[in-house]
Scaffold this active site. Sequence first.
Site, PDB file in Angstrom:
ATOM      1  N   HIS A 134      10.745 101.717  93.034  1.00 51.08           N
ATOM      2  CA  HIS A 134      11.921 102.217  92.282  1.00 51.08           C
ATOM      3  C   HIS A 134      11.154 103.499  90.899  1.00 51.08           C
ATOM      4  CE1 HIS A 134      14.870 100.725  94.813  1.00 51.08           C
ATOM      5  NE2 HIS A 134      14.654  99.557  94.333  1.00 51.08           N
ATOM      6  N   ASP A 151      35.866 111.683  74.993  1.00 50.22           N
ATOM      7  CA  ASP A 151      36.761 112.932  74.615  1.00 50.22           C
ATOM      8  C   ASP A 151      38.086 112.208  74.503  1.00 50.22           C
ATOM      9  OD1 ASP A 151      37.339 113.060  76.986  1.00 50.22           O
ATOM     10  OD2 ASP A 151      37.016 115.255  77.544  1.00 50.22           O
ATOM     11  N   HIS A 152      39.149 113.171  74.354  1.00 51.49           N
ATOM     12  CA  HIS A 152      40.409 113.070  74.348  1.00 51.49           C
ATOM     13  C   HIS A 152      40.762 112.479  75.871  1.00 51.49           C
ATOM     14  CE1 HIS A 152      39.935 116.969  75.526  1.00 51.49           C
ATOM     15  NE2 HIS A 152      40.872 116.826  76.449  1.00 51.49           N
ATOM     16  N   CYS A 191      34.934 110.552  79.678  1.00 48.26           N
ATOM     17  CA  CYS A 191      36.146 111.406  79.498  1.00 48.26           C
ATOM     18  C   CYS A 191      36.995 111.215  80.507  1.00 48.26           C
ATOM     19  CB  CYS A 191      35.229 112.773  79.829  1.00 48.26           C
ATOM     20  SG  CYS A 191      34.309 113.154  81.230  1.00 48.26           S
ATOM     21  N   GLY A 192      37.894 112.509  80.848  1.00 47.33           N
ATOM     22  CA  GLY A 192      38.999 112.343  81.720  1.00 47.33           C
ATOM     23  C   GLY A 192      38.435 111.918  83.092  1.00 47.33           C
ATOM     24  N   THR A 193      37.331 112.619  83.528  1.00 45.24           N
ATOM     25  CA  THR A 193      36.978 112.363  84.893  1.00 45.24           C
ATOM     26  C   THR A 193      35.346 111.492  84.853  1.00 45.24           C
ATOM     27  OG1 THR A 193      35.675 114.475  85.124  1.00 45.24           O
ATOM     28  CG2 THR A 193      38.097 114.183  85.987  1.00 45.24           C
ATOM     29  N   GLY A 194      34.889 111.536  83.826  1.00 47.51           N
ATOM     30  CA  GLY A 194      33.222 111.076  83.786  1.00 47.51           C
ATOM     31  C   GLY A 194      32.291 112.189  84.173  1.00 47.51           C
ATOM     32  N   HIS A 236      18.200  99.863  90.624  1.00 46.84           N
ATOM     33  CA  HIS A 236      17.429 100.879  91.510  1.00 46.84           C
ATOM     34  C   HIS A 236      17.079 102.071  90.444  1.00 46.84           C
ATOM     35  CE1 HIS A 236      18.203  99.745  95.812  1.00 46.84           C
ATOM     36  NE2 HIS A 236      18.575  98.496  95.057  1.00 46.84           N
ATOM     37  N   GLY A 279      32.066 115.535  83.600  1.00 43.97           N
ATOM     38  CA  GLY A 279      31.399 116.393  82.335  1.00 43.97           C
ATOM     39  C   GLY A 279      30.626 115.741  81.558  1.00 43.97           C
ATOM     40  N   MET A 280      30.931 114.553  81.163  1.00 44.91           N
ATOM     41  CA  MET A 280      29.968 113.864  80.452  1.00 44.91           C
ATOM     42  C   MET A 280      28.808 113.300  81.236  1.00 44.91           C
ATOM     43  SD  MET A 280      31.082 112.653  77.363  1.00 44.91           S
ATOM     44  CE  MET A 280      32.205 112.220  76.408  1.00 44.91           C
TER      45      MET A 280
HETATM   46  C1  RB5 Z   1      39.221 117.356  79.525  1.00 46.34           C
HETATM   47  O1  RB5 Z   1      40.723 117.883  79.786  1.00 46.34           O
HETATM   48  C2  RB5 Z   1      38.641 117.124  80.638  1.00 46.34           C
HETATM   49  O2  RB5 Z   1      38.169 118.406  81.245  1.00 46.34           O
HETATM   50  C3  RB5 Z   1      37.458 116.084  80.321  1.00 46.34           C
HETATM   51  O3  RB5 Z   1      37.880 115.022  79.787  1.00 46.34           O
HETATM   52  C4  RB5 Z   1      36.514 115.772  81.426  1.00 46.34           C
HETATM   53  O4  RB5 Z   1      37.444 115.318  82.522  1.00 46.34           O
HETATM   54  C5  RB5 Z   1      35.701 116.799  81.887  1.00 46.34           C
HETATM   55  O5  RB5 Z   1      34.825 116.493  82.955  1.00 46.34           O
END
Ligand code: RB5
Length: 147
Positions: A134, A8-9, A65-68, A98, A70-71
């Site tokens: 495993h 994402d962005h 994504c920003g944090t990984g 594993h 949500g993905m």
């Molecule tokens: C977008 O601002 C942010 O929420 C997304 O990239 C991600 O970090 C979600 O988990």
Amino acid sequence: MKIAIGCDHGGYELKLEVLKHLKERGIEFIDFGCNDTSSVDYPTYAKEVTSAVVSKEAELGILICGTGLGMSMAANKVEGIRAALCHDAFSAAATKEHNNANVLCMGGRIIGPGLANLIVDKFIDTPFSNDERHIRRLSMFDSSMAQ
Ligand code: RB5
């Protein structure tokens, strides 16, 4: 070896670095977007990449994504996907060995390109152990591992 990749962005800039690295390594990839830093919804890209992995169009997926976070949450809702959020190289190797992880998730706001590409290398280059214990543990939560 073909990799499905999406972001994402919040992950776009880091994805560009990972794409450059994959090209340098001569690893084929399918880039499902997004294609700039305009705000988008990460589940859209998680769906595209996981579909490519489940259908075997690609062997492995990478989602940024920003944090990984949500993905990884979105990817792990898909049957047959074992997505791992990794921000260190040890975890990236261990989750292949594993957990037979088939999607790597990272946060573009958490790590820089040097570490991200080291993580990508460990993830791609470490094989699943194929150890009976495993496989048994994976088949306890993932029916695609039970065959
Ligand atoms: C977008 O601002 C942010 O929420 C997304 O990239 C991600 O970090 C979600 O988990």
